[in-house]
Write an enzyme that holds these catalytic residues in place. Structure first.
Site, short mmCIF file in Angstrom:
data_model
loop_
_atom_site.label_atom_id
_atom_site.label_comp_id
_atom_site.label_asym_id
_atom_site.label_seq_id
_atom_site.Cartn_x
_atom_site.Cartn_y
_atom_site.Cartn_z
N SER A 88 5.69 6.81 6.69
CA SER A 88 5.48 5.53 6.01
C SER A 88 5.51 4.40 7.03
CB SER A 88 6.54 5.34 4.92
OG SER A 88 6.19 4.28 4.08
N ASN A 89 5.68 3.16 6.60
CA ASN A 89 5.72 2.02 7.52
C ASN A 89 6.66 0.96 6.97
OD1 ASN A 89 4.13 0.07 5.83
ND2 ASN A 89 2.64 1.72 6.02
N ARG A 90 6.79 -0.16 7.70
CA ARG A 90 7.84 -1.14 7.39
C ARG A 90 7.42 -2.21 6.39
NH1 ARG A 90 8.43 -3.45 12.86
NH2 ARG A 90 9.78 -4.98 11.85
N SER A 91 6.27 -2.07 5.77
CA SER A 91 5.85 -3.09 4.81
C SER A 91 6.87 -3.23 3.67
CB SER A 91 4.49 -2.70 4.21
OG SER A 91 4.19 -3.51 3.10
N ALA A 103 -0.11 -1.99 3.14
CA ALA A 103 -0.18 -1.35 4.46
C ALA A 103 -0.45 0.14 4.21
CB ALA A 103 1.13 -1.55 5.21
#
Ligand code: CTP
Length: 225
Positions: A21-24, A88
């Site tokens: 995943s990512n930091r959005s 994102a």
């Protein structure tokens, strides 16, 4: 108008307990959906997993993966007047999802990744002619920001792209505030200086909903030179 906004990260499964995943945080997309609903528009928020409360007066569609987001956005975009992709979305996902939890071993582990569908590019390929919806993307960049944003605007056939300079810690990802440069396909650039995401969302909607762009590829490419 019917306005579709995407927000948050996606999660791409590795095995039953792990994902990429990512930091959005989803804050920019949620602020856009709230601002659209406050203007009285029919608003659909398609969101990956976030810690935020669902905005009121908005139809909420929760998704996890990029593939689920693509399916939901394409379904909602079919009769939408405007689609804003603030999510994102993962560009890659594991090629193979393990059915059981992956156990560690002494050596290293290599994950093979494959591309996900570029949702904006799919919508952009349909837009123009009889398909009149306004298409808006985000570009999160750390260097050559303007060039990368304009390249995405042309390649994905967008009306507007909102450039986030994510090399700055006071804005964008994981921040309460944001500052955007909004590039239109006819060559205009509108600067939205540092402000709360709520204020930025209202100003951004004012631009993309009330200032139609010229939908003519050659005219647009000329304007960009
Ligand atoms: N986007 C999308 N589908 C994807 C990936 C991104 O619709 N599979 C959208 C995002 O919601 C955003 C824009 O495309 O509006 C971002 O464009 P992209 O080219 O993916 O930017 P980056 O993720 O920053 O890509 P790169 O790493 O190539 O710069």
């Amino acid at each position: 108008m019917k306005i579709v906004v995407s927000a948050g990260p996606t999660r791409e499964k590795i095995d039953p307990v792990r994902f990429l995943s990512n930091r959005s945080t989803g804050r920019m997309g949620y602020a856009l959906a709230e601002a659209a609903a406050a203007l009285g528009h029919e608003t659909i928020l398609v969101s990956g997993p976030t810690a935020l409360a669902h905005p009121t007066a908005v139809r909420f569609v929760g998704v996890e993966s990029a593939a689920e987001m693509a399916a939901a956005i394409k379904r909602e975009a079919a009769d939408a007047d405007c689609v804003i992709m603030a999510a994102a979305v993962a560009d890659y996902r594991p090629k193979y999802v393990a059915a059981e939890k992956i156990k560690k071993s002494g050596g290293s582990l290599t994950l093979e990744l494959e591309r996900t569908e570029d949702i904006l590019a799919t919508l952009g390929a349909e837009t123009g002619g009889n398909c009149r919806r306004i298409l808006v993307g985000f570009a999160a960049e750390t260097e050559c920001c303007r060039e990368h944003a304009l390249e995405k605007l042309i390649r994905k056939n967008l009306d507007y792209i909102a450039l986030n300079d994510v090399s700055r810690s006071d804005r964008g990802f994981c921040s309460e505030n944001n500052a955007l440069s909004i590039y239109a396909r006819d060559g205009r650039c509108l600067e939205l200086p540092l402000a709360s995401k709520r204020e930025i969302a209202a100003a951004m909607l004012e631009i993309v909903l009330t200032k139609p762009t010229v939908r003519n590829q050659s005219e647009n490419e000329e304007a960009m030179q």
